[in-house]
Write a protein that holds these residues in place. Structure first.
Motif, PDB file in Angstrom:
ATOM      1  N   LYS A  12     -22.343 -46.637 -33.602  1.00  0.00           N
ATOM      2  CA  LYS A  12     -23.802 -46.723 -33.487  1.00  0.00           C
ATOM      3  C   LYS A  12     -24.234 -48.143 -33.845  1.00  0.00           C
ATOM      4  O   LYS A  12     -24.075 -48.572 -34.994  1.00  0.00           O
ATOM      5  CB  LYS A  12     -24.440 -45.690 -34.416  1.00  0.00           C
ATOM      6  N   LYS A  13     -24.784 -48.862 -32.860  1.00  0.00           N
ATOM      7  CA  LYS A  13     -25.078 -50.278 -33.045  1.00  0.00           C
ATOM      8  C   LYS A  13     -26.468 -50.630 -32.523  1.00  0.00           C
ATOM      9  O   LYS A  13     -27.047 -49.875 -31.735  1.00  0.00           O
ATOM     10  CB  LYS A  13     -24.036 -51.133 -32.303  1.00  0.00           C
ATOM     11  N   PRO A  14     -26.997 -51.791 -32.931  1.00  0.00           N
ATOM     12  CA  PRO A  14     -28.240 -52.269 -32.321  1.00  0.00           C
ATOM     13  C   PRO A  14     -28.051 -52.408 -30.812  1.00  0.00           C
ATOM     14  O   PRO A  14     -26.963 -52.774 -30.340  1.00  0.00           O
ATOM     15  CB  PRO A  14     -28.452 -53.631 -32.985  1.00  0.00           C
ATOM     16  N   LEU A  15     -29.084 -52.112 -30.052  1.00  0.00           N
ATOM     17  CA  LEU A  15     -29.006 -52.077 -28.596  1.00  0.00           C
ATOM     18  C   LEU A  15     -28.397 -53.337 -28.002  1.00  0.00           C
ATOM     19  O   LEU A  15     -27.455 -53.275 -27.203  1.00  0.00           O
ATOM     20  CB  LEU A  15     -30.409 -51.844 -28.033  1.00  0.00           C
ATOM     21  N   GLU A  16     -28.925 -54.490 -28.368  1.00  0.00           N
ATOM     22  CA  GLU A  16     -28.456 -55.757 -27.790  1.00  0.00           C
ATOM     23  C   GLU A  16     -26.981 -55.984 -28.090  1.00  0.00           C
ATOM     24  O   GLU A  16     -26.191 -56.352 -27.207  1.00  0.00           O
ATOM     25  CB  GLU A  16     -29.290 -56.909 -28.330  1.00  0.00           C
ATOM     26  N   GLU A  17     -26.592 -55.753 -29.329  1.00  0.00           N
ATOM     27  CA  GLU A  17     -25.193 -55.938 -29.724  1.00  0.00           C
ATOM     28  C   GLU A  17     -24.268 -54.994 -28.954  1.00  0.00           C
ATOM     29  O   GLU A  17     -23.184 -55.387 -28.494  1.00  0.00           O
ATOM     30  CB  GLU A  17     -25.053 -55.704 -31.224  1.00  0.00           C
ATOM     31  N   LEU A  18     -24.687 -53.757 -28.812  1.00  0.00           N
ATOM     32  CA  LEU A  18     -23.874 -52.756 -28.128  1.00  0.00           C
ATOM     33  C   LEU A  18     -23.650 -53.119 -26.664  1.00  0.00           C
ATOM     34  O   LEU A  18     -22.513 -53.136 -26.180  1.00  0.00           O
ATOM     35  CB  LEU A  18     -24.552 -51.384 -28.222  1.00  0.00           C
ATOM     36  N   PHE A  19     -24.716 -53.401 -25.952  1.00  0.00           N
ATOM     37  CA  PHE A  19     -24.590 -53.688 -24.523  1.00  0.00           C
ATOM     38  C   PHE A  19     -23.827 -54.988 -24.272  1.00  0.00           C
ATOM     39  O   PHE A  19     -23.066 -55.090 -23.313  1.00  0.00           O
ATOM     40  CB  PHE A  19     -25.970 -53.723 -23.870  1.00  0.00           C
ATOM     41  N   LYS A  20     -24.040 -55.974 -25.124  1.00  0.00           N
ATOM     42  CA  LYS A  20     -23.310 -57.238 -24.966  1.00  0.00           C
ATOM     43  C   LYS A  20     -21.817 -57.020 -25.162  1.00  0.00           C
ATOM     44  O   LYS A  20     -20.994 -57.534 -24.387  1.00  0.00           O
ATOM     45  CB  LYS A  20     -23.816 -58.286 -25.953  1.00  0.00           C
ATOM     46  N   MET A  59     -30.091 -53.245 -19.777  1.00  0.00           N
ATOM     47  CA  MET A  59     -29.287 -52.872 -18.614  1.00  0.00           C
ATOM     48  C   MET A  59     -29.304 -53.986 -17.567  1.00  0.00           C
ATOM     49  O   MET A  59     -28.266 -54.338 -16.991  1.00  0.00           O
ATOM     50  CB  MET A  59     -29.813 -51.565 -18.004  1.00  0.00           C
ATOM     51  N   GLU A  60     -30.470 -54.520 -17.329  1.00  0.00           N
ATOM     52  CA  GLU A  60     -30.601 -55.599 -16.350  1.00  0.00           C
ATOM     53  C   GLU A  60     -29.909 -56.871 -16.837  1.00  0.00           C
ATOM     54  O   GLU A  60     -29.210 -57.549 -16.072  1.00  0.00           O
ATOM     55  CB  GLU A  60     -32.079 -55.871 -16.076  1.00  0.00           C
ATOM     56  N   LYS A  61     -30.084 -57.202 -18.102  1.00  0.00           N
ATOM     57  CA  LYS A  61     -29.500 -58.424 -18.662  1.00  0.00           C
ATOM     58  C   LYS A  61     -27.983 -58.410 -18.607  1.00  0.00           C
ATOM     59  O   LYS A  61     -27.353 -59.434 -18.296  1.00  0.00           O
ATOM     60  CB  LYS A  61     -29.971 -58.589 -20.110  1.00  0.00           C
ATOM     61  N   TYR A  62     -27.382 -57.253 -18.893  1.00  0.00           N
ATOM     62  CA  TYR A  62     -25.923 -57.179 -18.971  1.00  0.00           C
ATOM     63  C   TYR A  62     -25.302 -56.455 -17.776  1.00  0.00           C
ATOM     64  O   TYR A  62     -24.115 -56.126 -17.796  1.00  0.00           O
ATOM     65  CB  TYR A  62     -25.513 -56.505 -20.282  1.00  0.00           C
ATOM     66  N   ASP A  63     -26.105 -56.220 -16.756  1.00  0.00           N
ATOM     67  CA  ASP A  63     -25.627 -55.602 -15.516  1.00  0.00           C
ATOM     68  C   ASP A  63     -24.927 -54.270 -15.797  1.00  0.00           C
ATOM     69  O   ASP A  63     -23.782 -54.046 -15.395  1.00  0.00           O
ATOM     70  CB  ASP A  63     -24.683 -56.555 -14.768  1.00  0.00           C
TER      71      ASP A  63
END
Length: 273
Positions: A12-20, A59-63
């Protein structure tokens, strides 16, 4: 075929960190269960418009696409009042899945012990039919596929019962998540070819996503988790069928160890090429 993973296996992580992190490891398709994956969210009731917009931007930023929006509920709960609470939670999740452009929203059913009676299982199945009828009705209204996952120890526990569910609710919006390992037991793993043939015959045309994880028999004859390389499930056989018959399907790695993510992705890519 596409390759993805279950997002909350990264913790379970912060959204930005997880998606990156997921994107950096080479994955661009995910099964997203928001309360299990995103820090600060403990239930679907915590999800608001602001968070949904942030997820969409990430989603858009990290495709990243969402082939499966995960909503873990007990659609076959024996207590009808409790079961309806789970249905309502799923119906709420459907709105979020639709907003995020998920290809489907998925759930397992309800766990049963090995000593459950046939009567209990039939009651649970009839409850499951009622639950799925409700959520599929909404799926038809909002244009969203609903995918149910058979599991050997759950209400929906065999390919044949899965076929019955599909026949009882003949909707184009009702799909199946196929997790082969979840249908394996210590008793049927040695004859798994027969099991895969039954699965494809019963619901092959309804497969919306494929799960992939490792299992094998241990020294005491029980199933244990393992990595993909030592997996006893014949995934090549399964992938070959899905690639031929449902080539648009995403195969999602479950139970990934993030430190091995790139290794697993390479293994999966070799399998589906």
């Amino acid at each position: 075929m596409n390759i993805g993973l279950r997002a909350h296996d990264y913790g379970k992580k912060p959204l930005e960190e997880l998606f990156k992190r997921i994107s950096d490891d080479g994955f661009h398709e995910i099964q997203l269960a928001i309360p299990k994956a995103i820090e600060g969210v403990n239930s679907l009731e915590d999800v608001d418009e602001s968070l949904l917009k942030d997820i969409k931007l990430a989603m858009e930023k990290y495709d990243i696409a969402i082939p499966v929006f995960g909503c873990y509920v007990e659609l076959g709960h024996l207590d009808s009042i409790e079961r309806q609470k789970h249905v309502e939670r799923f119906l709420l999740g459907m709105d979020f899945a639709k907003y995020l452009g998920a290809r489907c929203i998925g759930s397992e059913t309800t766990h049963f012990s090995m000593d459950s009676t046939d009567e209990e299982r039939r009651i649970a199945f009839e409850g499951l039919v009622d639950s799925v009828e409700q959520i599929v009705k909404k799926g038809e209204e909002i244009g969203l596929d609903v995918a149910i996952e058979p599991v050997a120890l759950h209400t929906l526990n065999t390919p044949e019962l899965t076929k019955e569910l599909l026949e009882r609710i003949p909707s184009e919006r009702l799909k199946i998540i196929f997790d082969p390992v979840n249908l394996l037991t210590s008793k049927n793993i040695e004859e798994q070819e027969k099991l895969w043939n039954r699965a494809f015959d019963c619901f092959g045309d309804k497969i919306a996503a494929l799960h992939m994880k490792g299992t094998r028999l241990n020294e005491t004859g029980e199933l244990e988790k393992t990595n993909l390389q030592d997996n006893a499930a014949n995934f090549k056989r399964i992938i070959d069928w899905v690639k031929k018959n449902k080539p648009e399907t995403t195969v999602l790695r479950e139970e990934i160890k993030p430190i091995e993510a790139k290794i697993d992705r390479a293994f999966m890519a070799e399998l589906i090429k």
